[in-house]
Design a protein around this motif. Structure first.
Motif, PDB file in Angstrom:
ATOM      1  N   ARG B  57       0.824  -1.196   0.000  1.00 53.38           N
ATOM      2  CA  ARG B  57       0.000   0.000   0.000  1.00 53.38           C
ATOM      3  C   ARG B  57       0.870   1.264   0.000  1.00 53.38           C
ATOM      4  O   ARG B  57       0.653   2.195  -0.770  1.00 53.38           O
ATOM      5  N   ILE B  60       2.636   1.753  -3.410  1.00 54.60           N
ATOM      6  CA  ILE B  60       1.744   2.221  -4.471  1.00 54.60           C
ATOM      7  C   ILE B  60       1.386   3.690  -4.249  1.00 54.60           C
ATOM      8  O   ILE B  60       1.400   4.497  -5.172  1.00 54.60           O
ATOM      9  N   ALA B  61       1.116   4.025  -2.988  1.00 51.74           N
ATOM     10  CA  ALA B  61       0.790   5.414  -2.675  1.00 51.74           C
ATOM     11  C   ALA B  61       1.973   6.314  -3.023  1.00 51.74           C
ATOM     12  O   ALA B  61       1.807   7.372  -3.645  1.00 51.74           O
ATOM     13  N   ALA B  64       2.323   6.688  -6.817  1.00 50.18           N
ATOM     14  CA  ALA B  64       1.252   7.531  -7.374  1.00 50.18           C
ATOM     15  C   ALA B  64       1.479   9.000  -7.025  1.00 50.18           C
ATOM     16  O   ALA B  64       1.305   9.884  -7.864  1.00 50.18           O
ATOM     17  N   ARG B  65       1.904   9.261  -5.792  1.00 52.91           N
ATOM     18  CA  ARG B  65       2.130  10.657  -5.384  1.00 52.91           C
ATOM     19  C   ARG B  65       3.269  11.289  -6.178  1.00 52.91           C
ATOM     20  O   ARG B  65       3.189  12.447  -6.589  1.00 52.91           O
ATOM     21  N   LEU B  68       1.981  12.099  -9.634  1.00 55.15           N
ATOM     22  CA  LEU B  68       1.109  13.277  -9.665  1.00 55.15           C
ATOM     23  C   LEU B  68       1.917  14.559  -9.498  1.00 55.15           C
ATOM     24  O   LEU B  68       1.670  15.556 -10.171  1.00 55.15           O
ATOM     25  N   LEU B  71       3.511  15.222 -12.788  1.00 55.39           N
ATOM     26  CA  LEU B  71       2.516  15.658 -13.770  1.00 55.39           C
ATOM     27  C   LEU B  71       2.163  17.122 -13.570  1.00 55.39           C
ATOM     28  O   LEU B  71       2.091  17.900 -14.516  1.00 55.39           O
ATOM     29  N   ARG B  72       1.931  17.480 -12.303  1.00 53.83           N
ATOM     30  CA  ARG B  72       1.514  18.849 -12.007  1.00 53.83           C
ATOM     31  C   ARG B  72       2.585  19.867 -12.391  1.00 53.83           C
ATOM     32  O   ARG B  72       2.268  21.006 -12.686  1.00 53.83           O
ATOM     33  N   SER B  73       3.845  19.439 -12.354  1.00 55.13           N
ATOM     34  CA  SER B  73       4.913  20.370 -12.688  1.00 55.13           C
ATOM     35  C   SER B  73       5.396  20.225 -14.114  1.00 55.13           C
ATOM     36  O   SER B  73       6.426  20.784 -14.482  1.00 55.13           O
ATOM     37  N   VAL B  77       5.708  12.236 -17.459  1.00 56.07           N
ATOM     38  CA  VAL B  77       5.559  10.903 -16.864  1.00 56.07           C
ATOM     39  C   VAL B  77       4.184  10.389 -17.272  1.00 56.07           C
ATOM     40  O   VAL B  77       3.343  11.179 -17.695  1.00 56.07           O
ATOM     41  N   GLY B  79       0.355   9.392 -17.077  1.00 58.05           N
ATOM     42  CA  GLY B  79      -0.769   9.768 -16.221  1.00 58.05           C
ATOM     43  C   GLY B  79      -1.257   8.553 -15.446  1.00 58.05           C
ATOM     44  O   GLY B  79      -1.038   7.416 -15.856  1.00 58.05           O
ATOM     45  N   ILE B  80      -1.915   8.801 -14.308  1.00 54.38           N
ATOM     46  CA  ILE B  80      -2.435   7.698 -13.492  1.00 54.38           C
ATOM     47  C   ILE B  80      -3.865   7.400 -13.943  1.00 54.38           C
ATOM     48  O   ILE B  80      -4.643   8.320 -14.190  1.00 54.38           O
ATOM     49  N   VAL B  83      -6.086   3.184  -9.251  1.00 56.13           N
ATOM     50  CA  VAL B  83      -5.307   2.731  -8.111  1.00 56.13           C
ATOM     51  C   VAL B  83      -6.192   1.808  -7.282  1.00 56.13           C
ATOM     52  O   VAL B  83      -7.321   2.152  -6.956  1.00 56.13           O
TER      53      VAL B  83
END
Lengths: 194, 243
Positions: B57, B60-61, B64-65, B68, B71-73, B77, B79-80, B83
């Motif tokens: 867990r 994976i978290a 994913a973080r 993200l 991606l935001r910057s 990479v 996209g997700i 999950v």
């Protein structure tokens, strides 16, 4: 009617896009009242509004909606819903924070909603026409093709809720698909945000 | 017992490769959607079940973080797309393209590639398809790593296998080739110069062990990296040179 059929579950989701919507306040009141009525009358009323009513202007693409539906179905199947039903879980998944009230206020139907995506998660035996009739009974509005969503999305509000004001400037097609990808990713990983 | 949703999804997917930590599949979530890549962190029976669940867990978290944040910057990479931390499944955008390792004709990875699409690697000069030269490609590598380090994400496993060149949508496409960083399974956040230098050092080792005569290539990577890092570069260079 737009349908979402997944390869890993018998659940199917149906969605209708309404624009404009003439009775948003009434729909909201009806959902609130349905929760209070007891007995068989209450069950009937709850069945009548057993949909996810989504503020369509905050949805950036079909995949955005599909991702929220998929994550809600997964959570439901594992008994790990954070809200009461899979339908409310869609609203929860759409909102970037863990605040349920905020999710419903932003992404659910409000007095000011001009467009709505009405979604029902059901199983593959459900009849499309029955679902459509039931949705149209609740919403007084015009059904438009799902593709119209592209003209309904309010990108500035999407950016604000996802705190992308600083990161993203510009309004072109490329910018939109950039935002769409971030928004979809946020929905997909909602269950593991800090 | 009925299969969980994620297990049914895996059952219907195409296995791509297998490592010690995870299996990778190509899957499709719905009739209409584009393919996705599933990374399935299967149960490790050598660990206590509750520890295993916890680790899976958390990883994976974490992955994913990091994605993200990138991606935001605007770091390239995948996209997700889904999950399911309880089942150990991370679904990300399928990148149509090729790993740098293969594009640069690197020595084959040992055995665990299930090779579904082995045929298109036989081309004389695979890079031609993508409209970039080796030098341009190295610049893209440097730029992407720098963008990632600027936001204090450390990849943790920079190799040419963990970089992909996205195939341009059409042959006449005027869009520049896009280098995509993948596999953030070992990534973490850090502002330390040391950690960024180590990230680069790992890549340098990876280059020299898989691609013969890689020194000029890696030098080009560093020039582009330095350019983006600007004033942060000298400190990182010093750490890197200290070895």
């Amino acid at each position: 009617m737009e349908s979402f059929r997944f390869s890993h579950t018998n659940n199917v989701a149906f969605a209708l896009l309404f624009y404009p919507v003439n009775n948003p306040g009434k729909i909201k009141q009806r959902i609130i009242d349905a929760a209070k009525v007891e007995g068989t009358e209450g069950d009937h009323e709850r069945d009548t509004v057993n949909f996810s009513f989504i503020e369509a202007s905050l949805i950036t693409s079909r995949l955005h909606l599909e991702t929220a539906i998929n994550q809600a179905i997964i959570a439901d199947s594992q008994g790990s819903l954070r809200t009461k039903t899979a339908h409310s879980e869609i609203l929860f998944a759409l909102n970037p924070t863990n605040n349920i009230t905020e999710a419903i206020r932003r992404y659910g139907v409000s007095d000011k909603s001009e467009s709505l995506l009405v979604v029902q998660i059901t199983d593959s035996s459900a009849s499309v026409s029955d679902v459509e009739i039931k949705m149209k009974e609740v919403v007084d509005g015009t059904v438009v093709p799902f593709g119209e969503l592209a003209t309904i999305t309010e990108w500035d509000r999407v950016k604000k809720y996802h705190k992308l004001d600083k990161e993203v400037r510009g309004k072109g097609e490329e910018t939109r698909s950039f935002i769409d990808n971030i928004v979809i990713s946020s929905v997909a990983m909602k269950s593991v945000i800090q | 017992m009925a299969l969980s949703l994620s297990q049914s999804l895996i059952r219907a997917s195409l296995p791509i490769s297998q490592g010690a930590e995870a299996k990778v599949y190509k899957a499709q979530l719905s009739e209409t959607s584009l393919p996705i890549l599933l990374k399935y962190r299967f149960q490790k029976h050598y660990r206590h079940p509750s520890l295993d669940n916890n680790l899976t867990r958390t990883r994976i978290a974490g992955e994913a973080r990091a994605l993200l944040k990138c991606l935001r910057s605007g770091v390239n990479v995948p996209g997700i797309r889904m999950v399911d931390a309880a089942e150990g499944v991370l679904g990300i955008e399928w990148i149509e393209g090729q790993s740098l390792r293969k594009l640069l004709g690197g020595t084959e990875e040992e055995g665990d590639d299930l090779d579904v699409e082995a045929t298109d690697t036989e081309l004389e000069n695979p890079l031609k398809d993508y409209g970039v030269s080796v030098e341009e490609l190295m610049k893209l590598v440097g730029i992407e790593i720098a963008k990632m380090h600027k936001i204090d994400v450390i990849h943790g496993d920079l190799t040419t296998s963990n970089m992909m060149l996205r195939r341009p949508k059409s042959v006449e496409s005027t869009l520049a080739a896009e280098l995509v960083l993948i596999d953030f399974g070992l990534s973490y956040q850090s502002t330390l110069t040391e950690d960024k230098a180590v990230d680069l050092y790992v890549l340098e080792r990876a280059f020299s062990s898989t691609h013969p005569d890689s020194e000029p290539m890696f030098a080009t990577v560093l020039v582009a990296y330095a350019n983006v890092m600007d004033k942060d570069w000298p400190a990182i260079r010093n750490r890197l040179e200290d070895g």
